[in-house]
Design a protein around this motif. Structure first.
Motif, PDB file in Angstrom:
ATOM      1  N   ALA A 159       0.795  -1.038   0.030  1.00 15.76           N
ATOM      2  CA  ALA A 159       0.094  -0.077   0.147  1.00 15.76           C
ATOM      3  C   ALA A 159       0.903   1.198   0.044  1.00 15.76           C
ATOM      4  O   ALA A 159       0.639   2.207  -0.781  1.00 15.76           O
ATOM      5  N   TRP A 160       1.925   1.140   0.739  1.00 16.57           N
ATOM      6  CA  TRP A 160       2.670   2.382   0.721  1.00 16.57           C
ATOM      7  C   TRP A 160       3.478   2.597  -0.348  1.00 16.57           C
ATOM      8  O   TRP A 160       3.678   3.846  -1.240  1.00 16.57           O
ATOM      9  N   ALA A 161       4.053   1.321  -0.701  1.00 19.45           N
ATOM     10  CA  ALA A 161       4.892   1.500  -2.019  1.00 19.45           C
ATOM     11  C   ALA A 161       4.244   2.145  -3.211  1.00 19.45           C
ATOM     12  O   ALA A 161       4.696   2.862  -4.005  1.00 19.45           O
ATOM     13  N   VAL A 162       3.155   1.413  -3.559  1.00 18.73           N
ATOM     14  CA  VAL A 162       2.480   2.024  -4.629  1.00 18.73           C
ATOM     15  C   VAL A 162       1.864   3.340  -4.584  1.00 18.73           C
ATOM     16  O   VAL A 162       1.826   3.992  -5.377  1.00 18.73           O
ATOM     17  N   SER A 163       1.349   3.728  -3.288  1.00 20.40           N
ATOM     18  CA  SER A 163       0.737   5.036  -3.257  1.00 20.40           C
ATOM     19  C   SER A 163       1.925   6.102  -3.245  1.00 20.40           C
ATOM     20  O   SER A 163       1.540   7.137  -3.861  1.00 20.40           O
ATOM     21  N   TYR A 164       2.959   5.752  -2.615  1.00 19.80           N
ATOM     22  CA  TYR A 164       4.432   6.551  -2.868  1.00 19.80           C
ATOM     23  C   TYR A 164       4.802   6.892  -4.290  1.00 19.80           C
ATOM     24  O   TYR A 164       5.152   7.843  -4.548  1.00 19.80           O
ATOM     25  N   ALA A 165       4.684   5.842  -4.841  1.00 24.13           N
ATOM     26  CA  ALA A 165       5.179   5.767  -6.358  1.00 24.13           C
ATOM     27  C   ALA A 165       4.281   6.740  -6.993  1.00 24.13           C
ATOM     28  O   ALA A 165       4.614   7.510  -7.886  1.00 24.13           O
ATOM     29  N   SER A 166       2.966   6.698  -6.778  1.00 27.48           N
ATOM     30  CA  SER A 166       2.142   7.442  -7.510  1.00 27.48           C
ATOM     31  C   SER A 166       2.170   8.773  -7.134  1.00 27.48           C
ATOM     32  O   SER A 166       2.100   9.936  -8.074  1.00 27.48           O
ATOM     33  N   TRP A 167       2.397   9.142  -5.946  1.00 23.64           N
ATOM     34  CA  TRP A 167       2.963  10.671  -5.483  1.00 23.64           C
ATOM     35  C   TRP A 167       4.073  11.027  -6.303  1.00 23.64           C
ATOM     36  O   TRP A 167       4.156  12.370  -6.544  1.00 23.64           O
ATOM     37  N   CYS A 168       5.155  10.126  -6.296  1.00 25.58           N
ATOM     38  CA  CYS A 168       6.322  10.750  -7.116  1.00 25.58           C
ATOM     39  C   CYS A 168       6.034  11.213  -8.459  1.00 25.58           C
ATOM     40  O   CYS A 168       6.496  12.143  -8.821  1.00 25.58           O
ATOM     41  N   VAL A 169       5.230  10.172  -9.195  1.00 24.60           N
ATOM     42  CA  VAL A 169       4.919  10.626 -10.528  1.00 24.60           C
ATOM     43  C   VAL A 169       4.066  11.990 -10.658  1.00 24.60           C
ATOM     44  O   VAL A 169       4.246  12.901 -11.626  1.00 24.60           O
ATOM     45  N   ARG A 170       3.044  12.053  -9.850  1.00 23.71           N
ATOM     46  CA  ARG A 170       2.264  13.076  -9.729  1.00 23.71           C
ATOM     47  C   ARG A 170       3.023  14.372  -9.426  1.00 23.71           C
ATOM     48  O   ARG A 170       2.677  15.459 -10.090  1.00 23.71           O
ATOM     49  N   SER A 171       3.949  14.201  -8.477  1.00 25.76           N
ATOM     50  CA  SER A 171       4.540  15.689  -8.176  1.00 25.76           C
ATOM     51  C   SER A 171       5.607  15.906  -9.152  1.00 25.76           C
ATOM     52  O   SER A 171       5.875  17.104  -9.319  1.00 25.76           O
ATOM     53  N   LYS A 172       5.980  14.976  -9.805  1.00 20.42           N
ATOM     54  CA  LYS A 172       6.955  15.347 -11.051  1.00 20.42           C
ATOM     55  C   LYS A 172       6.287  16.119 -12.236  1.00 20.42           C
ATOM     56  O   LYS A 172       6.677  17.352 -12.681  1.00 20.42           O
ATOM     57  N   LEU A 173       5.163  15.418 -12.407  1.00 20.91           N
ATOM     58  CA  LEU A 173       4.233  16.073 -13.452  1.00 20.91           C
ATOM     59  C   LEU A 173       3.765  17.644 -13.221  1.00 20.91           C
ATOM     60  O   LEU A 173       3.514  18.436 -13.940  1.00 20.91           O
ATOM     61  N   GLN A 174       3.568  17.831 -11.714  1.00 27.25           N
ATOM     62  CA  GLN A 174       2.983  19.024 -11.321  1.00 27.25           C
ATOM     63  C   GLN A 174       4.191  19.812 -10.944  1.00 27.25           C
ATOM     64  O   GLN A 174       3.738  21.313 -10.524  1.00 27.25           O
ATOM     65  N   GLY A 175       5.145  19.748 -10.957  1.00 27.47           N
ATOM     66  CA  GLY A 175       6.365  20.494 -10.694  1.00 27.47           C
ATOM     67  C   GLY A 175       6.482  20.677  -9.090  1.00 27.47           C
ATOM     68  O   GLY A 175       6.916  21.583  -8.706  1.00 27.47           O
ATOM     69  N   LYS A 176       6.047  19.827  -8.236  1.00 28.56           N
ATOM     70  CA  LYS A 176       5.908  19.903  -6.798  1.00 28.56           C
ATOM     71  C   LYS A 176       7.158  19.462  -6.212  1.00 28.56           C
ATOM     72  O   LYS A 176       7.906  18.532  -6.637  1.00 28.56           O
ATOM     73  N   PRO A 177       7.785  20.225  -5.280  1.00 26.23           N
ATOM     74  CA  PRO A 177       9.162  20.088  -4.542  1.00 26.23           C
ATOM     75  C   PRO A 177       9.093  18.724  -3.738  1.00 26.23           C
ATOM     76  O   PRO A 177       7.824  18.596  -3.326  1.00 26.23           O
ATOM     77  N   SER A 178      10.065  18.124  -3.554  1.00 24.57           N
ATOM     78  CA  SER A 178      10.104  17.035  -2.613  1.00 24.57           C
ATOM     79  C   SER A 178      10.989  17.164  -1.413  1.00 24.57           C
ATOM     80  O   SER A 178      12.013  17.785  -1.733  1.00 24.57           O
TER      81      SER A 178
END
Length: 329
Positions: A288-307
């Protein structure tokens, strides 16, 4: 100040590891409130710092005349945070009946004690006999409160933690590990071990902290074990303690470039879930964490969000998951 509260004897336990200056400041803040009292004694553990911590702290104790209320306990190995606390707790609980403490106060070296913080914790336990553990409001030096009362982590909370999507977080708000900060005393799942007062009877019922945790999750697990035998945990914001976040561990320092998460954090997380929920549930949590976090990583890249996450977090997480490492730690 209610003097009746002080009939209860409290053992304070502080574990130092290469943080002599922070530990000295912590003791200095305590001295203002405990000098001249016979009901509070501090055991200062040094977890084989390997620097000059022991000599510095012993000199401070001698020079400041703190011998009557502080005992330095150097250990011959660094077994971790729980191990260091247990060394002191084991000794004070083995004392004769007259010197055995009613309470044990676990206090981080990167804390500064505010006026009345211990008294407020004792008062809460005295007024609530089914409460076995109570934590302080931790705060920044300017008084800004920190989140220090939590729910137990679960599959839902781990999924939300990885996904970081507002709508999902709203739906799962009742499962979030860190709920909004309360201004009044409340029951809670667990409290931060930076300032946690524990009844002696809890140790008698549950045992010591699990020192298979090197650092992190040990207080979460301990509060959970206490709840399983009928003791509840509470948060008392009237007890205020300054917490210099991450200064002792170097892992969670705010407003700094994040470091790669250490191996012991992953080991502790895996141990907590396997010990308390079993291998199957732990495996599902990891997915659950790995899949959801991977989704966040893709979304943050596309939206230009800082990590602001530690470097290589997903890779390290997968490498240390139950399905890669198994159920042992």
């Amino acid at each position: 100040m209610c003097l009746a509260l002080f009939v209860m004897h409290t053992s304070v336990v502080i574990v130092n590891y290469r943080t002599a200056s922070l530990t000295y400041d912590c003791l200095e803040s305590l001295a203002k409130h405990v000098v001249g009292r016979s009901d509070v004694h501090v055991t200062l553990v040094d977890n084989l710092s390997g620097d000059d911590s022991v000599s510095q702290l012993q000199s401070a104790i001698d020079d400041r005349g703190w011998k009557s209320w502080v005992t330095l306990m150097p250990l011959d190995r660094n077994g971790g945070f729980a191990f260091g606390n247990n060394a002191a707790i084991r000794e004070v609980l083995a004392a004769d009946a007259e010197r055995k403490p009613d309470y044990v106060w676990l206090l981080n070296p990167d804390t500064l004690v505010r006026e009345g913080s211990l008294e407020k914790l004792i008062a809460y336990l005295e007024a609530n006999p089914q409460c076995g553990l109570v934590g302080s409001r931790l705060e920044d030096p300017d008084g800004t409160p920190q989140r220090s009362a939590f729910r137990f982590p679960s599959l839902a909370s781990e999924f939300d933690d990885g996904l970081r999507l507002g709508l999902v977080s709203k739906v799962l708000s009742s499962k979030t590990v860190a709920p909004p900060i309360s201004n009044t005393a409340v029951k809670t799942g667990w409290v931060a071990g930076a300032s946690m007062l524990v009844r002696r009877e809890v140790f008698e019922d549950v045992g010591l902290l699990d020192d298979e945790y090197f650092m992190y999750y040990e207080e979460t697990d301990f509060c959970r074990q206490a709840s399983l035998v009928g003791w509840y945990c509470a948060y008392e914001p009237a007890s205020r303690v300054v917490h210099l976040v991450g200064q002792a561990s170097g892992v969670t320092i705010r407003n700094a470039v994040p470091k790669r998460r250490p191996q012991y954090w992953f080991d502790s997380r895996r141990r907590y879930f396997v010990k308390n929920h079993g291998a199957v549930y732990s495996g599902l949590v990891d997915v659950a964490w790995a899949v959801s976090y991977a989704s966040w990583c893709v979304r943050s890249k596309l939206q230009g969000k800082p990590s602001y996450d530690p470097p290589k977090l997903l890779v390290d997480f997968v490498r240390n998951s139950v399905w890669m490492r198994g159920v042992t730690t």
